[in-house]
Motif scaffolding. Structure first.
Motif, mmCIF file in Angstrom:
data_model
loop_
_atom_site.group_PDB
_atom_site.id
_atom_site.type_symbol
_atom_site.label_atom_id
_atom_site.label_comp_id
_atom_site.label_asym_id
_atom_site.label_seq_id
_atom_site.Cartn_x
_atom_site.Cartn_y
_atom_site.Cartn_z
ATOM 1 N N ARG A 126 1.392 -1.632 -0.211
ATOM 2 C CA ARG A 126 0.376 -0.086 -0.161
ATOM 3 C C ARG A 126 1.373 1.393 0.279
ATOM 4 O O ARG A 126 0.700 2.446 -0.549
ATOM 5 C CB ARG A 126 -1.130 0.178 1.093
ATOM 6 N N GLU A 127 1.958 1.420 0.618
ATOM 7 C CA GLU A 127 2.890 2.124 0.277
ATOM 8 C C GLU A 127 3.042 2.404 0.074
ATOM 9 O O GLU A 127 3.723 3.732 -1.112
ATOM 10 C CB GLU A 127 3.837 2.038 2.097
ATOM 11 N N GLU A 128 3.703 1.724 -1.163
ATOM 12 C CA GLU A 128 4.508 1.796 -2.216
ATOM 13 C C GLU A 128 3.488 2.441 -3.445
ATOM 14 O O GLU A 128 4.029 2.928 -4.530
ATOM 15 C CB GLU A 128 5.173 0.930 -2.769
ATOM 16 N N LEU A 129 2.366 1.730 -3.245
ATOM 17 C CA LEU A 129 1.714 2.616 -4.517
ATOM 18 C C LEU A 129 1.516 4.583 -4.618
ATOM 19 O O LEU A 129 1.532 4.852 -5.448
ATOM 20 C CB LEU A 129 0.024 2.509 -4.053
ATOM 21 N N TRP A 130 2.429 5.187 -3.431
ATOM 22 C CA TRP A 130 2.588 6.501 -2.930
ATOM 23 C C TRP A 130 3.246 6.957 -3.859
ATOM 24 O O TRP A 130 3.590 7.495 -4.261
ATOM 25 C CB TRP A 130 2.311 6.172 -1.672
ATOM 26 N N ASN A 131 4.708 5.990 -4.543
ATOM 27 C CA ASN A 131 5.098 6.150 -5.054
ATOM 28 C C ASN A 131 5.708 6.281 -5.928
ATOM 29 O O ASN A 131 6.029 5.386 -6.903
ATOM 30 C CB ASN A 131 6.504 5.184 -3.732
ATOM 31 N N MET A 132 5.272 7.780 -6.239
ATOM 32 C CA MET A 132 5.573 7.310 -8.107
ATOM 33 C C MET A 132 6.860 7.638 -8.660
ATOM 34 O O MET A 132 7.264 7.679 -9.508
ATOM 35 C CB MET A 132 4.854 9.446 -8.496
ATOM 36 N N ALA A 133 7.975 7.269 -8.078
ATOM 37 C CA ALA A 133 9.161 7.565 -8.193
ATOM 38 C C ALA A 133 9.620 6.490 -8.645
ATOM 39 O O ALA A 133 10.789 5.667 -9.632
ATOM 40 C CB ALA A 133 10.654 7.963 -7.997
ATOM 41 N N LEU A 134 8.491 5.159 -8.144
ATOM 42 C CA LEU A 134 8.651 3.595 -7.854
ATOM 43 C C LEU A 134 8.543 3.487 -9.700
ATOM 44 O O LEU A 134 6.599 3.269 -9.726
ATOM 45 C CB LEU A 134 7.917 2.982 -7.291
ATOM 46 N N VAL A 135 9.096 2.008 -10.485
ATOM 47 C CA VAL A 135 8.335 2.008 -11.691
ATOM 48 C C VAL A 135 7.827 1.305 -11.544
ATOM 49 O O VAL A 135 7.907 0.254 -10.212
ATOM 50 C CB VAL A 135 10.004 1.801 -12.993
#
Length: 780
Positions: free
Chosen positions: A462-471
């Motif tokens: 869920r936290e990684e969904l927020w990270n727009m720098a992540l492919v």
């Protein structure tokens, strides 16, 4: 001694002497040709008469190409138009060309571009067109792609011209069952002409150095004799370049007609052979299970895969009827292995249709509701929508649609991945919520194929969904193979207030009340450790029960359950078959479990009175509203109209009226209440002018781990409708999951309800209310 005497006597013979004296060289030549022609005549006689059967068998063995069809299947049809085929078996062609031909390649490339464009984009929306073009070009994305015919054809021409310029074989499959250790050994050889991938090994003959020692080393790894490897690695001309597989019937007809016309023009000296292109074509027929409507009713019909294994839906349920005997198709080929005369797709090419399964699905209605679902899902940014349309009197399912859907002819496309574009999902934490989203992880990930390469992916947190720098990666269709599922019959959910009419019916059926009966609502009820309250302010204080249904007052439903009691409420639930499957002719129908009422608490009775903690399928909701529309007579849902056998005998699926659930007088009161809700109260903005409709909607939380989700967009909405009230023709139930643009179901599902209702009323030409009254007056 006797032989010498014979020769001496022969030479002394007068006539022989005379012949020898006059013999010249010309006589020798004449005798030679006479004997030569005698030998030819004898040989021809042997080929065509005395040994004809043997040589004919030998020629057929060399020239005839047989393809065994392991399983053949009969057809499935739409109900309204018997010419609308949902599933059939026929021969589809793979189109290839021989690049060694010397004729007009410019004309050929233009012809092939038109064929590929028609296959990829003709009668397809912009999204499908682009997706098909990207797959054909084998690229993931094209910047500044323009959905323009001329632009797309230029892209295709570059690709096709590059194919036609190929002249040598540059890839040969050596083995397809190699172990990881075998692959490692091959890589350690460091031979530039070897290309190992997964369990496969390919070789490029043009790069091979013809070294016997290299062949010997390779043969020890792949367990293949050296002679075979030498044969596979030999340099040779390319005589087969695939262009497109499984050509549609229209394009197949066009190509075969073009070939026929071109050959006729050449025979009449109208066209020179140098300007012809038919000699390039290699058409290879293959039997296929074909779905002419592509994604129409895909979750109902399901598919037969490339191994002719049937999978779920009607294909699975009626497999014993649909399947046929093994057989073969035959075509004649030339010395290069090409089809000499392509088989035309005339009537005889269709695999003989006899047994016909006629479904109740109306093709036109199904098509319309699927279009509406796609439009509204995108507008309201929902995860899923589903809709069912039924006939209240017969139980016929007229339409059953889920979105997202998939193409039955390309069912494997559901596994395709793409990178998440933040321009399309500016708020990824909410826009991508509850979709399968992946991130790269070489340690904990699972192997996926993306851009023809292996990558290791795991599901994003869920936290990684927020990270727009992540492919991030997602499935192109959003849901992977989950789109195969028919949620209308295979998924239970809490329908909420849309089913409060069952509680109301139980009260009316067992107590003498009328629409003006009053009740006191103190806003909440306490039971055990729970406090149950209403949602709408209009429920509070002293009101009629009519008002209570209009505003879905939970407290009033609890009062009804208290008056009726657990025993009778349990009986009404059971009469609606909410705890049993409906026995519709589809696989994977599910239902919830109803335990004996003696084991249930008072809190159980309270919550279920307003349909909390109670799960049923969307089909069961539709069947319940069907019963209301049919004067509360429960009719078994059905999706098959009849089966027609070769002797024209028919097995007709008759309407099965199971039982009356409540009194007819009760049904009239409940119908009037639903009509009032649909016309004058919450749903009044979505009523259909000139028609009397009965409907109810509800917004419910999605259950999660014995409780309910509290995150944003964690709701499911249902809208149920039937009408016209005076003579119901249709029942519609719409379900929506996780809509992101509205807080209440009636604001969104009401839109699609109104659109579908207007279409059905117009499509079946149901007179407006004023027109009906005018007709009655005219008769008087």
């Amino acid at each position: 001694m006797q032989y010498n005497n014979f020769l001496k006597n022969l030479k002394s013979n007068y006539y022989i002497k005379k012949i020898i004296s006059r013999w010249t060289q010309i006589h020798t030549i004449i005798v030679f040709f006479v004997l030569f022609f005698l030998v030819i005549i004898k040989t021809l006689f042997s080929y065509t008469v005395s040994n004809y059967s043997y040589y004919n068998w030998l020629a057929d063995a060399q020239q005839i190409w047989k393809v065994s069809v392991p399983v053949n299947r009969w057809a499935i049809y739409s109900w309204w138009d018997k010419n609308t085929v949902l599933a059939t078996s026929l021969h589809l062609y793979d189109l290839a060309v021989d690049p060694q031909m010397i004729w007009d390649k410019e004309k050929l490339s233009n012809f092939l571009v038109d064929i590929v464009y028609n296959e990829s984009c003709n009668n397809k929306n912009a999204y499908l067109c682009k997706n098909n073009i990207l797959k054909y070009l084998k690229v993931l994305e094209i910047e500044n792609f323009v959905n323009d015919e001329k632009y797309i054809k230029n892209l295709l021409k570059d690709k096709i011209v590059s194919k036609l310029l190929q002249t040598k074989v540059t890839s040969v499959l050596i083995d397809k069952e190699l172990s990881p250790s075998d692959i490692l050994q091959i890589k350690n050889l460091w031979f530039s002409w070897l290309y190992p991938t997964d369990n496969y090994l390919y070789i490029n003959p043009e790069e091979f150095d013809n070294s016997d020692s290299h062949i010997t080393e390779l043969s020890k790894i792949v367990w293949t004799n050296e002679e075979r490897l030498k044969s596979l690695t030999r340099k040779r001309e390319l005589r087969y370049v695939p262009i497109i597989n499984k050509i549609s019937i229209d394009n197949s007809d066009y190509i075969t007609s073009y070939i026929k016309d071109e050959k006729e023009a050449i025979s009449r000296w109208i066209l020179s052979e140098e300007k012809a292109i038919s000699s390039f074509f290699i058409l290879s027929p293959f039997p296929n299970r074909y779905y002419p409507e592509s994604n129409l009713a895909s979750q109902v019909v399901w598919f037969v895969d490339n191994a002719w294994v049937w999978n779920y839906g009607l294909e699975w349920y009626f497999n014993d009827i649909l399947k046929w005997n093994n057989w073969e198709i035959v075509s004649r080929k030339d010395i290069n292995g090409r089809i000499i005369d392509p088989i035309s797709l005339n009537q005889e090419d269709l695999i003989w249709e006899w047994i016909q399964i006629i479904s109740t699905i109306d093709r036109n209605v199904q098509k319309k509701v699927e279009q509406l679902l796609e439009d509204w899902v995108k507008k309201y940014r929902a995860n899923k929508w589903s809709i069912i349309v039924m006939d209240p009197k017969t139980g016929n399912i007229i339409a059953m649609a889920n979105y997202p859907t998939y193409d039955l002819n390309n069912f494997w496309d559901v596994y395709e991945l793409e990178k998440v574009k933040y321009s399309e999902f500016p708020n990824p934490a909410t826009d991508l919520l509850w979709f399968p989203i992946f991130v790269e992880d070489n340690q904990n990930g699972t192997k996926f194929i993306y851009d023809n390469k292996e990558i290791n992916l795991r599901e994003a947190t869920r936290e990684e969904l927020w990270n727009m720098a992540l492919v991030k990666y997602k499935y192109k269709n959003g849901y992977w193979a989950a789109v195969y599922s028919n949620d209308i019959v295979s998924a239970v959910y809490e329908p909420g207030s849309v089913m409060k009419m069952v509680t109301v019916a139980a009260w009316i059926d067992t107590w003498e009340i009328n629409k003006n009966s009053m009740y006191q609502d103190n806003w909440f009820v306490e039971i055990d450790n729970f406090k149950i309250s209403n949602v709408a302010e209009q429920c509070k204080w002293y009101h009629t029960f009519w008002n209570a249904l209009n505003y879905s007052c939970n407290v009033w439903m609890i009062r009804i359950a208290q008056k009726v009691g657990k025993t009778l409420m349990y009986q009404y639930y059971d009469e609606f078959w909410f705890w049993k499957i409906t026995w519709i002719d589809l696989q994977w129908e599910v239902s919830s479990r109803l335990e004996p009422w003696e084991k249930r608490s008072q809190a159980w009775l309270f919550t279920r009175s307003y349909w909390l903690w109670i799960s049923i399928t969307q089909l069961q909701v539709a069947a319940a509203y069907n019963a209301i529309a049919n004067s509360w007579v429960f009719v078994k849902p059905k999706i098959i109209d009849k089966i027609v056998y070769p002797d024209w005998k028919e097995v007709v699926y008759k309407t099965e009226e199971e039982r009356r659930v409540v009194k007819e007088s009760t049904s009239k009161v409940v119908t009037n209440m639903l009509y009032d809700w649909c016309t004058n109260w919450v749903a009044k903005n979505w009523f259909v002018k000139w028609y009397a409709m009965a409907c109810k909607s509800w917004t419910a939380q999605i259950s999660y781990k014995w409780w309910y989700e509290t995150w944003v967009w964690s709701t499911v909405w249902t809208f149920a409708w039937f009408g016209p009230v005076e003579d119901p023709k249709f029942t519609i139930v719409v379900k929506l999951e996780r809509i992101r643009t509205s807080a209440y179901g009636w604001e969104t599902s009401g839109h699609i309800f109104a659109d579908v209702a207007k279409y059905l009323l117009d499509y079946y030409k149901i007179p407006k209310k004023e027109e009906k009254e005018d007709k009655i007056e005219a008769k008087k």
